[in-house]
Design an enzyme around this catalytic site. Sequence first.
Site, short mmCIF file in Angstrom:
data_model
loop_
_atom_site.label_atom_id
_atom_site.label_comp_id
_atom_site.label_asym_id
_atom_site.label_seq_id
_atom_site.Cartn_x
_atom_site.Cartn_y
_atom_site.Cartn_z
N ARG A 1 -10.82 9.63 2.21
CA ARG A 1 -10.66 10.28 3.51
C ARG A 1 -11.80 11.27 3.75
O ARG A 1 -12.21 11.48 4.90
CB ARG A 1 -9.29 10.95 3.62
CG ARG A 1 -8.16 9.91 3.63
CD ARG A 1 -6.77 10.51 3.60
NE ARG A 1 -5.75 9.47 3.49
CZ ARG A 1 -4.46 9.72 3.28
NH1 ARG A 1 -4.03 10.96 3.18
NH2 ARG A 1 -3.60 8.71 3.18
N GLU B 1 7.35 -7.07 0.69
CA GLU B 1 6.17 -6.98 1.56
C GLU B 1 5.21 -8.15 1.30
O GLU B 1 4.68 -8.76 2.22
CB GLU B 1 5.41 -5.67 1.31
CG GLU B 1 6.05 -4.43 1.89
CD GLU B 1 5.67 -4.21 3.35
OE1 GLU B 1 5.02 -5.08 3.95
OE2 GLU B 1 6.03 -3.14 3.88
N TYR C 1 -15.02 0.93 -6.83
CA TYR C 1 -16.29 1.64 -6.69
C TYR C 1 -17.13 1.52 -7.94
O TYR C 1 -18.28 1.95 -7.96
CB TYR C 1 -16.00 3.11 -6.33
CG TYR C 1 -15.16 3.22 -5.08
CD1 TYR C 1 -15.73 3.02 -3.82
CD2 TYR C 1 -13.78 3.44 -5.14
CE1 TYR C 1 -14.96 3.07 -2.67
CE2 TYR C 1 -13.00 3.49 -3.99
CZ TYR C 1 -13.59 3.30 -2.76
OH TYR C 1 -12.83 3.32 -1.62
N LYS D 1 0.86 -1.18 0.00
CA LYS D 1 0.00 0.00 0.00
C LYS D 1 0.90 1.23 0.00
O LYS D 1 1.72 1.42 0.90
CB LYS D 1 -0.90 -0.01 1.23
CG LYS D 1 -1.75 1.24 1.35
CD LYS D 1 -2.80 1.10 2.41
CE LYS D 1 -3.57 2.40 2.56
NZ LYS D 1 -4.62 2.29 3.57
N LYS E 1 -2.18 -1.57 -3.81
CA LYS E 1 -3.03 -0.38 -3.76
C LYS E 1 -2.19 0.88 -3.80
O LYS E 1 -1.19 0.92 -3.10
CB LYS E 1 -3.82 -0.44 -2.44
CG LYS E 1 -4.64 0.77 -2.11
CD LYS E 1 -5.24 0.59 -0.76
CE LYS E 1 -6.06 1.82 -0.42
NZ LYS E 1 -6.63 1.71 0.90
N SER F 1 -10.31 5.46 -4.50
CA SER F 1 -11.27 6.56 -4.62
C SER F 1 -10.83 7.64 -5.61
O SER F 1 -11.64 8.15 -6.37
CB SER F 1 -11.51 7.18 -3.24
OG SER F 1 -10.30 7.62 -2.66
N LYS G 1 1.47 9.78 5.94
CA LYS G 1 1.56 8.36 6.28
C LYS G 1 2.82 7.70 5.72
O LYS G 1 2.88 6.49 5.57
CB LYS G 1 0.29 7.64 5.78
CG LYS G 1 -1.01 8.16 6.42
CD LYS G 1 -2.20 7.24 6.12
CE LYS G 1 -3.44 7.70 6.90
NZ LYS G 1 -4.58 6.75 6.72
C1 PBG Z 1 -7.00 3.51 5.60
C2 PBG Z 1 -7.49 3.25 4.23
C3 PBG Z 1 -7.39 4.14 3.17
C4 PBG Z 1 -8.02 3.54 2.08
C5 PBG Z 1 -8.46 2.29 2.48
N1 PBG Z 1 -8.13 2.12 3.83
C6 PBG Z 1 -6.84 5.52 3.13
C7 PBG Z 1 -5.58 5.84 3.77
O1 PBG Z 1 -4.68 5.00 3.92
O2 PBG Z 1 -5.45 6.99 4.18
C8 PBG Z 1 -8.17 4.20 0.74
C9 PBG Z 1 -9.18 3.65 -0.19
C10 PBG Z 1 -9.51 4.55 -1.32
O3 PBG Z 1 -8.91 5.63 -1.51
O4 PBG Z 1 -10.43 4.19 -2.06
N2 PBG Z 1 -6.63 2.46 6.39
#
Ligand code: PBG
Length: 329
Positions: free
Chosen positions: A210, A238, A318, A200, A253, A279, A222
């Site tokens: 968010r 990983e 989505y 990720k 992701k 998203s 992050k």
């Molecule tokens: C947080 C989390 C995130 C997403 C899924 N779980 C955002 C982040 O790490 O800040 C993002 C999913 C998306 O953008 O569709 N644990």
Amino acid sequence: MSHSQFPYSRHRRLRSSENIRRMAAEHHLLPRDFIAPLFVMEGKNRKEEIPSMPGYFRFSIDLMLTEAEEIVSLGIPSVLLFAKVPDEKKDNKGTEALNPEGLMQQAIRALKEQFPELVVMTDVALDPYSSYGHDGIVEDGQILNDESAELLAKMAVSHAEAGADFVAPSDMMDGRILMIREALEEMGYVNTGIMSYSAKYASSYYGPFRDALDSAPGFGDKKTYQMDPSNVTEAVKEAISDEQEGADIIMVKPGLPYLDVVRAVKESVYLPVSVYNVSGEYAMIKAAANMGWIDEEDAMMEALISFKRAGADLIATYFAKDAARLLQK
Ligand code: PBG
């Protein structure tokens, strides 16, 4: 004659009609490839559109069930649940995350009761529950690894208790897959699977998500736990760690900017690989289509097939319902 000599070899023959193109297609999309994310919120009879995700909603549990019914009827086998936690229930210890009567736990029970066959996956991370908006426990501006992983393992058990089929840790703490696996085994949840967000990235494409969960980090970013977009070998490392620690599905992701990572990971593990079409990727297609600059359906299907081509077995998106509807035609 060499293999490629014109005119014996005319590539266009295999493109010359719709049926021939269908026969020559190397990859296919099916509704069963999709995992549909679901945002759940408190209350009754509530449905709110997420402004930065046009056409996508947060639902109270009752309306979430109606939404799930549609997902099931489209042949989509799985949902990925996220809970929107009100500010007053957030702290730095994930207290609400472990509440057996919490929104997430209630949503899991409601879904499994009404749709026993539906594969319910749950987000395991602290950020929606954290007063700091981080995926772990914060101390002196640092995100604690081992303490957070321990809490995530408890959270996973709590979701399993409520009936989750898969827990999906999206936090990027080290060692959490092993801790979650051990905790699940210890509590007898030997058949609860783990879909690990293994690779990720620290991505700007999570912005609209968010907004959906009101989970943006309160300070900093992050980058000390999510991965640097420059790296691909690290993603393989990983993924291999998570496979060894007991993950059942490996996730990469975001999706579109990381197709090379999907391919590299797919070739490195002996597990199904999923990809999260996040998203921001959804928002970009929606926004451009709304402006009349691209065709939404074509752009959506092109993005989704690119994940299959890259080697993904499953796609969290989505667009799941829209794409499944198109595929039914
Ligand atoms: C947080 C989390 C995130 C997403 C899924 N779980 C955002 C982040 O790490 O800040 C993002 C999913 C998306 O953008 O569709 N644990």
